[in-house]
Each structure stands twice: as C-alpha cells, then as structure tokens.
Design an enzyme around this catalytic site. Structure first.
Site, PDB file in Angstrom:
ATOM      1  N   SER A   1     -79.187 -79.702 -70.493  1.00 43.38           N
ATOM      2  CA  SER A   1     -79.826 -80.841 -69.789  1.00 43.38           C
ATOM      3  C   SER A   1     -81.135 -81.364 -70.496  1.00 43.38           C
ATOM      4  O   SER A   1     -81.371 -80.554 -71.318  1.00 43.38           O
ATOM      5  CB  SER A   1     -80.330 -80.294 -68.381  1.00 43.38           C
ATOM      6  OG  SER A   1     -81.426 -81.203 -68.082  1.00 43.38           O
TER       7      SER A   1
ATOM      8  N   TYR B   1     -84.662 -73.658 -64.317  1.00 46.80           N
ATOM      9  CA  TYR B   1     -83.771 -74.517 -64.917  1.00 46.80           C
ATOM     10  C   TYR B   1     -83.978 -74.865 -66.323  1.00 46.80           C
ATOM     11  O   TYR B   1     -82.964 -74.716 -67.147  1.00 46.80           O
ATOM     12  CB  TYR B   1     -83.707 -75.900 -64.055  1.00 46.80           C
ATOM     13  CG  TYR B   1     -82.622 -76.799 -64.092  1.00 46.80           C
ATOM     14  CD1 TYR B   1     -81.211 -76.377 -63.741  1.00 46.80           C
ATOM     15  CD2 TYR B   1     -82.713 -77.588 -64.961  1.00 46.80           C
ATOM     16  CE1 TYR B   1     -80.132 -77.350 -64.012  1.00 46.80           C
ATOM     17  CE2 TYR B   1     -81.709 -78.571 -65.200  1.00 46.80           C
ATOM     18  CZ  TYR B   1     -80.217 -78.444 -64.631  1.00 46.80           C
ATOM     19  OH  TYR B   1     -79.470 -79.474 -64.964  1.00 46.80           O
ATOM     20  N   ALA B   2     -85.216 -75.122 -66.704  1.00 47.97           N
ATOM     21  CA  ALA B   2     -85.387 -75.738 -67.936  1.00 47.97           C
ATOM     22  C   ALA B   2     -85.334 -74.666 -68.586  1.00 47.97           C
ATOM     23  O   ALA B   2     -84.610 -74.586 -70.145  1.00 47.97           O
ATOM     24  CB  ALA B   2     -86.867 -76.074 -68.022  1.00 47.97           C
ATOM     25  N   ALA B   3     -85.630 -73.169 -68.553  1.00 50.64           N
ATOM     26  CA  ALA B   3     -85.483 -71.898 -69.369  1.00 50.64           C
ATOM     27  C   ALA B   3     -83.829 -71.674 -69.467  1.00 50.64           C
ATOM     28  O   ALA B   3     -83.599 -71.320 -70.561  1.00 50.64           O
ATOM     29  CB  ALA B   3     -86.135 -70.717 -68.652  1.00 50.64           C
TER      30      ALA B   3
ATOM     31  N   LYS C   1     -81.426 -73.874 -69.534  1.00 47.98           N
ATOM     32  CA  LYS C   1     -80.921 -74.816 -70.542  1.00 47.98           C
ATOM     33  C   LYS C   1     -81.337 -74.923 -71.701  1.00 47.98           C
ATOM     34  O   LYS C   1     -80.567 -75.174 -72.560  1.00 47.98           O
ATOM     35  CB  LYS C   1     -81.074 -76.469 -69.760  1.00 47.98           C
ATOM     36  CG  LYS C   1     -80.428 -76.409 -68.371  1.00 47.98           C
ATOM     37  CD  LYS C   1     -78.734 -76.282 -68.373  1.00 47.98           C
ATOM     38  CE  LYS C   1     -78.267 -76.766 -67.034  1.00 47.98           C
ATOM     39  NZ  LYS C   1     -76.948 -76.681 -67.129  1.00 47.98           N
TER      40      LYS C   1
HETATM   41  P1  NDP Z   1     -72.743 -80.302 -58.838  1.00 50.85           P
HETATM   42  O1  NDP Z   1     -74.054 -79.632 -58.034  1.00 50.85           O
HETATM   43  O2  NDP Z   1     -72.534 -81.499 -58.528  1.00 50.85           O
HETATM   44  O3  NDP Z   1     -71.589 -79.654 -59.168  1.00 50.85           O
HETATM   45  C1  NDP Z   1     -71.961 -78.050 -59.745  1.00 50.85           C
HETATM   46  C2  NDP Z   1     -70.612 -77.550 -59.839  1.00 50.85           C
HETATM   47  O4  NDP Z   1     -70.746 -76.403 -60.508  1.00 50.85           O
HETATM   48  C3  NDP Z   1     -69.669 -77.192 -58.529  1.00 50.85           C
HETATM   49  O5  NDP Z   1     -68.436 -77.602 -58.866  1.00 50.85           O
HETATM   50  C4  NDP Z   1     -69.940 -75.795 -58.392  1.00 50.85           C
HETATM   51  O6  NDP Z   1     -69.306 -75.278 -57.586  1.00 50.85           O
HETATM   52  C5  NDP Z   1     -70.109 -75.199 -59.661  1.00 50.85           C
HETATM   53  N1  NDP Z   1     -70.656 -73.897 -59.429  1.00 50.85           N
HETATM   54  C6  NDP Z   1     -72.164 -73.646 -59.306  1.00 50.85           C
HETATM   55  N2  NDP Z   1     -72.458 -72.606 -59.486  1.00 50.85           N
HETATM   56  C7  NDP Z   1     -71.379 -71.803 -59.787  1.00 50.85           C
HETATM   57  C8  NDP Z   1     -71.081 -70.532 -60.060  1.00 50.85           C
HETATM   58  N3  NDP Z   1     -71.844 -69.695 -60.035  1.00 50.85           N
HETATM   59  N4  NDP Z   1     -69.742 -70.238 -60.363  1.00 50.85           N
HETATM   60  C9  NDP Z   1     -68.905 -71.229 -60.641  1.00 50.85           C
HETATM   61  N5  NDP Z   1     -69.137 -72.416 -60.334  1.00 50.85           N
HETATM   62  C10 NDP Z   1     -70.032 -72.829 -60.062  1.00 50.85           C
HETATM   63  O7  NDP Z   1     -73.647 -80.464 -60.352  1.00 50.85           O
HETATM   64  P2  NDP Z   1     -73.320 -81.486 -61.395  1.00 50.85           P
HETATM   65  O8  NDP Z   1     -72.211 -82.086 -61.706  1.00 50.85           O
HETATM   66  O9  NDP Z   1     -74.957 -82.496 -61.198  1.00 50.85           O
HETATM   67  O10 NDP Z   1     -73.952 -80.868 -62.762  1.00 50.85           O
HETATM   68  C11 NDP Z   1     -73.038 -80.133 -63.665  1.00 50.85           C
HETATM   69  C12 NDP Z   1     -73.658 -79.706 -64.771  1.00 50.85           C
HETATM   70  O11 NDP Z   1     -74.562 -80.755 -65.601  1.00 50.85           O
HETATM   71  C13 NDP Z   1     -74.622 -78.391 -64.407  1.00 50.85           C
HETATM   72  O12 NDP Z   1     -74.929 -77.708 -65.245  1.00 50.85           O
HETATM   73  C14 NDP Z   1     -76.047 -79.221 -64.413  1.00 50.85           C
HETATM   74  O13 NDP Z   1     -77.146 -78.302 -64.584  1.00 50.85           O
HETATM   75  C15 NDP Z   1     -75.886 -80.128 -65.569  1.00 50.85           C
HETATM   76  N6  NDP Z   1     -76.615 -81.440 -65.539  1.00 50.85           N
HETATM   77  C16 NDP Z   1     -76.708 -82.152 -64.341  1.00 50.85           C
HETATM   78  C17 NDP Z   1     -77.370 -83.400 -64.288  1.00 50.85           C
HETATM   79  C18 NDP Z   1     -77.566 -84.435 -63.273  1.00 50.85           C
HETATM   80  O14 NDP Z   1     -78.202 -85.469 -63.618  1.00 50.85           O
HETATM   81  N7  NDP Z   1     -76.427 -84.362 -62.212  1.00 50.85           N
HETATM   82  C19 NDP Z   1     -78.553 -83.630 -65.425  1.00 50.85           C
HETATM   83  C20 NDP Z   1     -78.336 -82.848 -66.343  1.00 50.85           C
HETATM   84  C21 NDP Z   1     -77.551 -81.471 -66.399  1.00 50.85           C
HETATM   85  P3  NDP Z   1     -68.622 -75.429 -56.012  1.00 50.85           P
HETATM   86  O15 NDP Z   1     -68.132 -76.834 -55.940  1.00 50.85           O
HETATM   87  O16 NDP Z   1     -67.660 -74.576 -55.431  1.00 50.85           O
HETATM   88  O17 NDP Z   1     -69.821 -75.515 -55.340  1.00 50.85           O
END
Ligand code: NDP
Length: 248
Positions: free
Chosen positions: A143, A156-158, A160
């Site tokens: 991120s 979160y920052a830590a 990433k």
């Molecule tokens: P969402 O919250 O829309 O989706 C997150 C997904 O991760 C879901 O499918 C969720 O599963 C899954 N998940 C969460 N925890 C776990 C776990 N412990 N084990 C397995 N699966 C897990 O997130 P985004 O699509 O927005 O984000 C995706 C990635 O991109 C993340 O890493 C986020 O930090 C990063 N990101 C997003 C940004 C944004 O603006 N959206 C910006 C920068 C980075 P379930 O569906 O079953 O709950």
C-alpha cells in the site's frame, strides 16, 4: 494480452475487491486459479463466477492466511488439486484503524498477522513448487501507506512497510531459482475497504491525487498481470506504486 494458458495462480483475498479482480484477470487469460479468502461464501462466489465463464478454471479455499498450519495444509491441497503453481499473489489484507493512543494490542496483532505474517505463511507454503515452475512469480499487494505512513494507521503502515522489506528479501533469496518477487503499492482503490471511509476523508484523499480520480480494482489487476507474465521476467524486488501519482 499476456496468456497464462497452462499456468496456475494462487490469489489470497480473492473473494472480493482487488483480489477478486486479480483472480478474474488470470482466469480470463487462461490460468487456473486457487481463490483463497477467509470465508467460504466469498471465495466460493468468486470461483463460481469465474467457472461460469471458464468451466473448472477456479477452486475456492476458505483459509485464514494468518494461521500458519492451515496455510501449509492449503499449499499441499492446491498442489494436489492443480499439480503446481506459477504465480502467488499475496493480497489478503485488513485494516483496524485508530490513533496509536487508542489502538489496542489486538488491533495491532490482527493487522500484522494477516497482512505480514500471512505473506510469510503463503511463501513458506508455495516456495518449493514455485522454484520448480515455469515463469515463477510472487506479487505482494502492499500500500502507499507502507511508503508514506498515515495517522490512524500505524498498524497497517507497519504491516505494509514490513511486506515491502519482506518482498525485497524474498526477491534476493529466490532470484537464483528465477522466482521474481515484487510489491504493488495501490493508492486509493474503490472497494469495500475504502467504501466505509467517511466522505470528508475521501474528499481529502482525492485532493492529493494528481490524476484526480480514485483507482479501480482493474488498475491493480492489470499491474499484477504485467509483473506475473513472461514480460515481467527481468523485474524483481521492486515496489510499483499504482496510485494516480499520489506518492511521486
Ligand atoms: P477488501 O476488504 O475488499 O477484501 C479483502 C479480502 O481479503 C477479502 O476477500 C477477505 O476475505 C480477505 N481476507 C481478509 N483477511 C483474511 C484472512 N485472515 N485470511 C484470508 N483472507 C482474508 O480489500 P481490498 O480489495 O480493498 O484490498 C485488497 C488488498 O489491497 C489488501 O491487502 C489491502 O490492504 C490492499 N490495499 C487496498 C487499497 C484500497 O484502497 N482498497 C489501497 C492499498 C492497498 P473475505 O471476503 O472472506 O472476508
């Protein structure tokens, strides 16, 4: 369009948002995809939607990436089901925002365990088959917050920033086996994760984006595809910000 015919991609957090788009992008290009998410319903729905267009291309795995043993079992199961893996995308992530003054230990641990230890767990589970694969790739979804920090997101920052350091170390360790490992640092992408933010926060962020728009899940999926195909062979240990110019 890069072809992933005959290849296998594992996408964590593939149930929704960015991960859902990444899983779909690989399947649309001919790959078979292991869709991993926390809940059965979400990875199941993504796999079902993919299979409607590409029969038997996707399989769903409900696994908590923070659970080391469960992820090692996932590794064995995916190899048994698909016969190998070419691409691992560590996309599963969570937020538990709050100023440090009020942040609970649990909020810190949940975010670090999912976003950072989760990637350790999956790389441990898939590194051996990746080392034997054609065009082996690891892409970690970090991120911009891991690059510049953010008040209210110390955990979160830590996680990433840690993921970025992890990416570079894995890239160095696996380079001898031609496994590339890169990170993508998305800016503000419209998903469930950002939909919950107050309008004022969204306006403030928008004002800081030179291209003047929020990103889409496909903006990130396209970058993942680029790094994951044969064309990405000479790129490793890098962090690609896909952020509308936010961190330039
Ligand atoms: P969402 O919250 O829309 O989706 C997150 C997904 O991760 C879901 O499918 C969720 O599963 C899954 N998940 C969460 N925890 C776990 C776990 N412990 N084990 C397995 N699966 C897990 O997130 P985004 O699509 O927005 O984000 C995706 C990635 O991109 C993340 O890493 C986020 O930090 C990063 N990101 C997003 C940004 C944004 O603006 N959206 C910006 C920068 C980075 P379930 O569906 O079953 O709950």
């Amino acid at each position: 369009m890069q072809s992933f015919e005959g290849k296998v991609a594992v996408v964590t957090g593939g149930g929704r948002g960015i991960g859902g788009a990444i899983a779909r992008a690989f399947a649309d290009r001919g790959a078979r995809v292991a869709v991993v998410s926390r809940s059965e319903s979400s990875c199941g729905a993504t796999a079902e939607a993919i299979n409607a267009d590409h029969p038997e291309a996707a399989k769903a795995y409900a696994v908590d990436v923070a659970d080391h043993e469960a992820v090692q079992a996932l590794g064995k199961q995916v190899i048994e089901d698909f016969g190998g893996v070419n691409v691992l995308v560590n996309n599963a992530g969570v937020t538990r925002d709050g100023l440090l003054m009020r942040m609970k230990e649990e909020d810190w641990m949940t975010v670090l365990d999912t976003n950072l230890k989760g990637a350790f767990n999956t790389v441990k589970a898939f590194m051996r088959p990746l080392m034997k694969a054609e065009d082996p790739r690891i892409v970690n979804i970090a991120s911009v917050i891991g690059l510049i920090g953010n008040a209210g997101q110390a955990n979160y920052a830590a996680s990433k920033a840690g993921l970025i350091g992890f990416t570079k170390s894995v890239a160095r360790e696996l380079a001898g086996k031609k496994v590339t490992c890169n990170a993508i640092a998305p800016g503000f992408i419209t998903t469930d994760m950002t939909d919950v933010l107050p309008e004022k926060v969204r306006e403030d962020v928008l004002a800081k984006i030179p291209l003047g728009d929020f990103g889409t899940v496909d903006d990130i999926a396209d970058a993942v595809v680029y790094l994951s195909g044969p064309q990405g062979r000479y790129i490793t240990g890098q962090v690609l910000a896909v952020d509308g110019g936010m961190t330039m």
